[in-house]
Design a protein around this motif. Structure first.
Motif, PDB file in Angstrom:
ATOM      1  N   ALA A   1       0.363  -1.244  -0.006  1.00 30.65           N
ATOM      2  CA  ALA A   1      -0.072  -0.222  -0.499  1.00 30.65           C
ATOM      3  C   ALA A   1       1.374   1.293  -0.111  1.00 30.65           C
ATOM      4  O   ALA A   1       0.072   2.299  -0.092  1.00 30.65           O
ATOM      5  N   ARG A   2       2.298   1.257  -0.090  1.00 28.15           N
ATOM      6  CA  ARG A   2       3.041   1.724  -0.933  1.00 28.15           C
ATOM      7  C   ARG A   2       2.861   3.401  -1.373  1.00 28.15           C
ATOM      8  O   ARG A   2       2.936   2.590  -2.618  1.00 28.15           O
ATOM      9  N   HIS A   3       2.746   4.548  -0.996  1.00 26.36           N
ATOM     10  CA  HIS A   3       2.575   5.436  -1.945  1.00 26.36           C
ATOM     11  C   HIS A   3       4.027   6.512  -2.819  1.00 26.36           C
ATOM     12  O   HIS A   3       3.540   6.396  -3.822  1.00 26.36           O
ATOM     13  N   GLN A   4       4.815   6.613  -1.222  1.00 23.81           N
ATOM     14  CA  GLN A   4       5.589   7.374  -1.967  1.00 23.81           C
ATOM     15  C   GLN A   4       6.749   6.648  -2.134  1.00 23.81           C
ATOM     16  O   GLN A   4       7.127   6.207  -2.354  1.00 23.81           O
ATOM     17  N   ASN A   5       7.119   7.559  -3.823  1.00 26.28           N
ATOM     18  CA  ASN A   5       8.399   7.002  -4.416  1.00 26.28           C
ATOM     19  C   ASN A   5       7.965   5.099  -5.433  1.00 26.28           C
ATOM     20  O   ASN A   5       8.650   5.195  -5.620  1.00 26.28           O
ATOM     21  N   ALA A   6       6.693   5.476  -5.215  1.00 20.64           N
ATOM     22  CA  ALA A   6       6.771   4.002  -5.758  1.00 20.64           C
ATOM     23  C   ALA A   6       6.498   3.712  -7.492  1.00 20.64           C
ATOM     24  O   ALA A   6       6.175   5.394  -8.281  1.00 20.64           O
ATOM     25  N   LEU A   7       6.621   3.137  -8.412  1.00 23.20           N
ATOM     26  CA  LEU A   7       6.735   2.648  -9.517  1.00 23.20           C
ATOM     27  C   LEU A   7       5.384   2.601  -9.867  1.00 23.20           C
ATOM     28  O   LEU A   7       4.509   1.546  -9.266  1.00 23.20           O
ATOM     29  N   GLY A   8       4.630   3.529 -10.376  1.00 23.63           N
ATOM     30  CA  GLY A   8       3.256   3.226 -11.719  1.00 23.63           C
ATOM     31  C   GLY A   8       3.611   1.249 -12.224  1.00 23.63           C
ATOM     32  O   GLY A   8       4.703   0.959 -12.446  1.00 23.63           O
ATOM     33  N   PHE A   9       2.447   1.195 -13.169  1.00 22.30           N
ATOM     34  CA  PHE A   9       2.427   0.018 -13.833  1.00 22.30           C
ATOM     35  C   PHE A   9       3.283   0.344 -14.991  1.00 22.30           C
ATOM     36  O   PHE A   9       3.524  -0.663 -15.358  1.00 22.30           O
TER      37      PHE A   9
ATOM     38  N   TYR B   1      11.818  -2.671   3.186  1.00 21.97           N
ATOM     39  CA  TYR B   1      11.524  -1.789   2.052  1.00 21.97           C
ATOM     40  C   TYR B   1      13.154  -1.198   1.683  1.00 21.97           C
ATOM     41  O   TYR B   1      13.817  -0.935   3.279  1.00 21.97           O
ATOM     42  N   MET B   2      14.000  -0.931   1.196  1.00 19.34           N
ATOM     43  CA  MET B   2      15.401  -0.709   1.409  1.00 19.34           C
ATOM     44  C   MET B   2      15.774   0.239  -0.161  1.00 19.34           C
ATOM     45  O   MET B   2      15.187  -0.206  -0.847  1.00 19.34           O
TER      46      MET B   2
ATOM     47  N   PRO C   1       0.076   1.117  -5.749  1.00 18.07           N
ATOM     48  CA  PRO C   1      -1.026   0.588  -5.128  1.00 18.07           C
ATOM     49  C   PRO C   1      -2.100  -0.052  -6.241  1.00 18.07           C
ATOM     50  O   PRO C   1      -1.981   1.075  -7.204  1.00 18.07           O
ATOM     51  N   ILE C   2      -2.510  -0.611  -6.214  1.00 23.45           N
ATOM     52  CA  ILE C   2      -3.783  -1.167  -7.254  1.00 23.45           C
ATOM     53  C   ILE C   2      -4.918  -0.582  -7.427  1.00 23.45           C
ATOM     54  O   ILE C   2      -4.884   0.168  -8.452  1.00 23.45           O
ATOM     55  N   LYS C   3      -5.400   0.313  -5.937  1.00 21.43           N
ATOM     56  CA  LYS C   3      -5.884   1.516  -6.303  1.00 21.43           C
ATOM     57  C   LYS C   3      -5.801   2.226  -5.984  1.00 21.43           C
ATOM     58  O   LYS C   3      -5.597   2.219  -5.077  1.00 21.43           O
ATOM     59  N   SER C   4      -5.964   4.073  -6.258  1.00 21.88           N
ATOM     60  CA  SER C   4      -5.923   4.690  -6.090  1.00 21.88           C
ATOM     61  C   SER C   4      -6.800   5.623  -4.772  1.00 21.88           C
ATOM     62  O   SER C   4      -6.258   6.455  -4.617  1.00 21.88           O
ATOM     63  N   GLY C   5      -7.351   5.265  -4.648  1.00 19.69           N
ATOM     64  CA  GLY C   5      -8.401   4.866  -3.158  1.00 19.69           C
ATOM     65  C   GLY C   5      -9.820   4.991  -3.225  1.00 19.69           C
ATOM     66  O   GLY C   5      -9.727   3.390  -3.395  1.00 19.69           O
TER      67      GLY C   5
END
Lengths: 193, 193
Positions: B113-121, B148-149, B157-161
């Motif tokens: 569920a991490r959003h920060q600096n996450a790769l988009g699909f 997390y490293m 995440p799969i769904k944005s909200g």
């Protein structure tokens, strides 16, 4: 923007591994996985279809545990997810309820390994934008042939070739994501519930 | 065309519902659902990560039943699917094995569920075309923060909200389908196995 959507999980009539028609057992994990999936994708109804009375009772007890029993406070996410669940004796009852809720509109789309005359995913998305679609999933080794009718289009298989033996849980997840993804599903049914 | 891919299902260290670090129990259905999913999408390895010896024994017994025991003839689809499964003590061992198999290349991508600096699909798809990606899934309430490293990017995440409480089985299905879909994954590892 998609019309309201529903899913149905059929436990009879389905095929077993030999191709005989059977009533499959309701699985606790199927209930939770599909209820959470439905809620995540804003699907309005999850019809659990079984004519077996003891299986209906079992399902009611599971729902009750998570909605009013200890589980309701222990895990509120599950309670919310199970709001969409309804038990029906047969697929016809689920279809009738779905059409009632949508003022007479609504179409059942069968999922499985059938290729002939199947709707592609983009055609199915188009259909879901025009009509309230109920996606029908079979347990065991899939929906019995008797459920296939001209007024119930089939969705193309997830994979076009090779090994393709997904569980109903993972198949339903992939199909809902392909049809809905980040699109918006109308959650308010036309008819007050 | 994507490079070889792997998945890892981590049972320690993961979070429980209160946020404490625990070892979760291996689930029979997780093994089968993810093995069949991996095989369907041509994923080369499914690492089951648990340091608990009795859980490793249980897993070996399940694999053995379906590969050499009664299950092998009863259900050959399951036997084939379980070919990809390997048990590892910790995530580091799975990463090391994956890099060994790919002549030193390979990157672990964490899901959750991490959003920060996450790769988009789409970025993740691009990465999978360039490097052998191992997708890492957590059981329980998700991967522990210690995993997390900087060298392990996270997937969005799969769904944005909204409601987003999918089981690891259904989440893994959606993520593999979004990253791979009908694309071709290289199944031959560079290094002979």
């Amino acid at each position: 923007m998609l019309k309201p959507m529903a899913i149905a999980l059929v436990h009879y009539p389905v095929l077993d591994r030999r191709g005989d028609i059977v009533t499959s057992a309701v699985t606790n994990l199927d209930i939770h996985d599909l209820a959470r999936l439905a809620t995540t994708y804003n699907v309005s109804r999850f019809y659990l279809v079984t004519p077996a009375e003891e299986q209906q009772l079992l399902t009611s007890r599971i729902i009750n545990h998570w909605q009013q029993g200890f589980g309701a406070s222990y895990n509120p996410d599950r309670r919310q997810a199970l709001d969409v669940l309804q038990i029906k004796n047969q697929l016809e009852d689920a279809v009738a309820d779905w059409r009632d809720l949508n003022s007479g509109a609504g179409v059942a789309v069968l999922t499985g390994a059938r290729h002939q005359n199947a709707l592609g995913f983009s055609e199915a998305r188009q259909l879901a934008a025009e009509q309230p679609v109920m996606l029908v999933f079979g347990t065991g080794h899939g929906l019995a042939p008797v459920l296939y009718m001209p007024e119930r289009p089939c969705l193309e298989p997830i994979k076009s070739g090779g090994y393709n033996h997904l569980s109903v849980r993972t198949a339903a997840a992939i199909i809902l994501d392909r049809l809905i993804g980040e699109d918006t599903v109308v959650s308010e049914l036309n008819h007050s519930v």
